[in-house]
Scaffold this motif. Structure first.
Motif, mmCIF file in Angstrom:
data_model
loop_
_atom_site.group_PDB
_atom_site.id
_atom_site.type_symbol
_atom_site.label_atom_id
_atom_site.label_comp_id
_atom_site.label_asym_id
_atom_site.label_seq_id
_atom_site.Cartn_x
_atom_site.Cartn_y
_atom_site.Cartn_z
ATOM 1 N N ASP A 60 0.930 -1.642 -0.090
ATOM 2 C CA ASP A 60 0.001 -0.442 -0.189
ATOM 3 C C ASP A 60 0.874 1.229 0.135
ATOM 4 N N PRO A 104 -4.913 6.803 -0.923
ATOM 5 C CA PRO A 104 -4.909 7.558 0.434
ATOM 6 C C PRO A 104 -4.403 9.301 0.424
ATOM 7 N N GLN A 162 -6.125 7.230 10.363
ATOM 8 C CA GLN A 162 -6.133 6.648 8.831
ATOM 9 C C GLN A 162 -6.059 5.200 8.961
ATOM 10 N N THR A 172 -9.331 2.254 8.115
ATOM 11 C CA THR A 172 -8.577 0.829 6.653
ATOM 12 C C THR A 172 -8.512 -0.067 7.839
#
Length: 512
Positions: A263, A383, A430, A434
């Protein structure tokens, strides 16, 4: 019928190229965008991390000795265990934690919150932020770090794009859309294979076709070769090419991360606009002597009125000067100061931001680049943490305005301890949102506050002195010699007299 023919042709072409991509993938061909910068090359590759062993014999990767001048020392296991989650924080000196260090950088705060809130995992939060690192160097380093089993890359980049002298050679003559098209096609294996074939039959090797865009393995800032930003000149064409290059580097980062199933998260950078004047101003090219003389008279009269507190009288004179030449950065900055003193904060912010845009030495992120971060985050499905929005909320609640300045920024781009804490906390939130981390049942706002107090209380009392010393070095490097001298004096008051501080004071005072 025509519609069906077009659709059928499109399907056939798509299937053909899809098949070619699959065949090339099976042959190990990687898209060029994942392996090379389309606009610049590097003289050599020196690894950021090297293999070593701890006293217990366990294998680790640690920051190479020759890199420790620009990076915090970090180490992590060479082989990640199944319960570990590995995060690399990427970017420039803000990621590093300047004017402080890793422990109180946003990366350090994130590490602290994760370790306090969720004991079910082993959190490896590695600060890979390098002082003066621009996006093309960040992308190159990310290409190295992708081999170290990353789970998440966090990228805060964009303040250092104009630090190094570079030329794009013949690329300067190409319109931005051509460069963007080349970058898009470079994301395919088919285009990459075709380029490799053309390079193989070329009479002149591509690396010899132009050496202007070849960079050294280590950062070489323009400011290191001059007294202040004197070498900078207005060059709108080069400026646009640098911005285009920045866009490509963000795309490269996103795709390199995804190529190893990692990610990636972008942070929108923030800057000091209110309490940091432009680094260099220049008049519009071709301004005749009469116009320049009229401009100087208006500017000097307005400056005198501003210094004596007559802001409402200074404002129209500055605005008249803008009518003659609106590209002198310092003029916009002074007008912003006047608007701010008059309580017209929206107009002040607009003027301050225009001063940043017209700065001949753009050492703060430009507005167009901030928009690019948003665009690439959206198009690449990355993101985005909006740091300016976080600060706006803090400014509004604490100061009654949202014009960024010394309240959170000790210099032009680096934030203070509280700013880093807010950003680290936003990153943590965050990750909670998630589902990456799941805080224990006792986690609440009171614990967050207590942890922040514990971190600050546990810091060495000399941290502010070291911060002032580092801050003075930043100001000195950037040509802000008056600010540098005052920072060194504060460092002396906190740390006491040392040969290094005396030498810096002497050098800075001599330039003043």
């Amino acid at each position: 019928m025509l519609y069906k023919n077009i659709l059928f042709t499109f399907i056939i072409v798509a299937l053909f190229f899809g098949t070619v991509e699959l065949v090339l993938a099976s042959l190990g061909i990687r898209p060029a965008l994942l392996t090379e910068d389309p606009l610049v090359g590097f003289a050599e590759n020196i690894p950021q991390f090297v293999e070593d062993n701890r006293e217990d014999g366990s294998a680790i990767l640690r920051t190479a000795n020759n890199k420790q001048g620009l990076f915090n020392y970090q180490e992590f296991p060479a082989q990640k265990d199944n319960n570990s989650y590995r995060i690399f924080c990427m970017g420039g000196s803000t990621t590093y934690g300047r004017p402080y260090f890793d422990e109180v950088s946003f990366c350090g705060w994130l590490r602290t919150y994760l370790n306090a809130a969720d004991l079910t995992r082993n959190w490896e939060v590695i600060n890979a932020g390098g002082i003066s690192f621009a996006s093309y160097r960040v992308a190159r380093l990310l290409d190295e770090l992708k081999e170290y089993q990353p789970d998440l890359f966090i990228v805060y980049s964009g303040q250092n794009e104009f630090l190094e002298r570079r030329s794009y050679g013949a690329l300067m003559e190409l319109p931005s859309w051509v460069i963007n098209l080349d970058a898009a096609l470079s994301g395919t294996r088919t285009y990459t294979a075709m380029k490799h074939m053309l390079d193989a039959i070329r009479s002149t090797p591509p690396q010899q076709a132009g050496e202007g865009n070849l960079l050294g393995s280590e950062v070489d800032e323009i400011l290191s070769h001059t007294i202040g930003p004197e070498s900078y000149r207005r060059d709108d064409t080069l400026k646009q090419q640098v911005i285009t290059h920045y866009r490509l580097n963000l795309i490269r980062m996103a795709r390199i991360a995804r190529s190893v199933d990692s990610d990636i998260l972008f942070i929108q950078p923030a800057i000091n606009i209110k309490d940091m004047s432009p680094f260099k101003s220049e008049h519009t090219e071709g301004l005749d002597e009469q116009a320049l003389s009229e401009w100087q008279v208006l500017y000097q009269r307005a400056t005198g009125l501003q210094k004596t507190g007559h802001f409402s009288a200074a404002r129209p004179l500055y605005q008249q000067a803008l009518g003659i030449d609106d590209r002198y950065a310092e003029l916009h900055y002074r007008l912003g100061q006047v608007f701010f003193e008059m309580g017209q904060h929206d107009k002040a912010e607009k003027a301050f931001r225009r001063a940043v845009e017209e700065d001949i030495a753009p050492l703060r992120m430009l507005g167009s680049m901030q928009r690019i971060v948003e665009e690439i985050a959206s198009s690449e499905d990355v993101p985005l943490i909006d740091f300016p929005s976080i600060l706006r909320e803090a400014y509004s609640s604490q100061y009654g305005h949202t014009v960024f300045g010394k309240e959170f920024f000790p210099d032009h781009v680096h934030t203070n301890l509280e700013g880093y804490r807010l950003l680290g906390l936003a990153l943590f939130d965050q990750m909670v949102e998630t589902g990456i981390t799941k805080p224990d049942a006792a986690w609440n706002d009171e614990r967050k506050q207590a942890i922040g107090q514990e971190v600050v209380a546990g810091l060495d009392p000399g941290i502010e002195g070291l911060a002032m010393l580092n801050l003075g070095k930043v100001f000195d490097w950037a040509g802000k010699f008056d600010e540098a001298y005052h920072s060194f004096k504060l460092a002396e008051e906190i740390l006491g007299p040392t040969p290094e501080i005396y030498d810096l004071l002497a050098t800075t005072s001599h330039i003043l």
